[in-house]
Design a protein around this motif. Structure first.
Motif, short mmCIF file in Angstrom:
data_model
loop_
_atom_site.label_atom_id
_atom_site.label_comp_id
_atom_site.label_asym_id
_atom_site.label_seq_id
_atom_site.Cartn_x
_atom_site.Cartn_y
_atom_site.Cartn_z
N ASP A 1 0.27 -15.91 -28.65
CA ASP A 1 1.14 -16.25 -28.05
C ASP A 1 1.34 -17.83 -27.62
O ASP A 1 2.52 -18.25 -27.62
N ASP A 2 0.23 -18.22 -27.06
CA ASP A 2 0.40 -19.51 -26.51
C ASP A 2 0.74 -20.61 -27.44
O ASP A 2 1.48 -21.64 -27.20
N PHE A 3 0.22 -20.37 -28.77
CA PHE A 3 0.51 -21.35 -29.58
C PHE A 3 1.98 -21.41 -30.14
O PHE A 3 2.34 -22.52 -30.39
N LEU A 4 2.59 -20.06 -30.41
CA LEU A 4 3.83 -20.19 -30.65
C LEU A 4 4.76 -20.62 -29.95
O LEU A 4 5.65 -21.46 -29.90
N LYS A 5 4.48 -20.31 -28.55
CA LYS A 5 5.30 -21.05 -27.55
C LYS A 5 5.15 -22.45 -27.32
O LYS A 5 6.43 -22.92 -27.30
N GLY A 6 4.05 -22.94 -27.38
CA GLY A 6 3.96 -24.46 -27.43
C GLY A 6 4.50 -25.10 -28.74
O GLY A 6 5.19 -26.15 -28.65
#
Length: 218
Positions: free
Chosen positions: A81-86
């Protein structure tokens, strides 16, 4: 040429930064902790959370190209989730800043195992489970990026064995591929992180893969 480099202190980003410095680019280097970046006359160090789209866009204004070596952290339990958000925040900020070119360092998992292009590496037997969430995020983001019609985007997928060639070796040569790894005579796809940086900065200068994904290895 003015380059904005996001993730400038990471494993890949730090080598890209060195290559950019060696070629005398004007660089804005973004990282959570810029204390790790050595002072240099061509480098402006900027500490910033990439998820703050408005602030990031403000800092990106005036760049000719944005390079995203963003990594949400391989040990991060929320890496997917954090990679996609960033990654999406960086894409949005690049557009908001009026910058046309975005080069993204993705993953090898979305490459196909061979030329029939029926099976991606991430879905092949034996793919390491410990890196699968991050690899899935990179693959899914590539699907998102392909639909961006506003940017002149480029996605780079490293050689599957990039980590096997990272012992300070910079050969200064490489071969290019598109959706399938570049294999050597032993059926291996290897590239050092130093030569990965060479590939990326060559693409900054030459813009051969606009709205395309590519890979490279020896």
């Amino acid at each position: 040429m003015r380059v904005a480099l996001i993730g400038a202190t990471g494993f890949v980003g730090s080598h890209i930064l060195k290559e950019l410095i060696d070629r005398n680019f004007s660089i804005k280097a973004f990282a959570r902790n810029v204390d790790k970046i050595e002072d240099h006359k061509n480098v402006a160090k900027i500490a910033l959370d990439v998820n703050n789209v408005q602030n990031l866009a403000t800092e990106l204004v005036g760049a000719d190209v944005v390079i995203s070596a963003f990594n949400a952290g391989w040990q991060n339990p929320n890496i997917y989730d954090d990679f996609l958000k960033g990654a999406k925040a960086i894409e949005d900020a690049t557009k908001l800043a009026g910058v046309k070119r975005l080069i993204v360092i993705g993953g090898a998992g979305s490459l196909f195992v061979n030329e029939d292009k029926k099976l991606q590496i991430i879905d092949a037997p034996g793919f390491p489970e410990e890196i699968k969430p991050g690899a899935l995020a990179a693959r899914d983001y590539y699907t998102i990026l392909k639909d961006d019609n506003q940017l002149d985007w480029t996605m780079f997928s490293p050689a599957p064995e990039m980590h096997q060639g990272t012992s300070g070796v910079r050969k200064g040569t490489y071969r290019i591929g598109k959706d399938v790894p570049v294999f050597d005579e032993n059926g291996r796809s290897i590239l050092s992180v130093e030569d990965l940086a060479l590939v990326i900065v060559d693409e900054v200068e030459n813009a051969k893969f606009i709205k395309q994904r590519f890979t490279a290895a020896y």
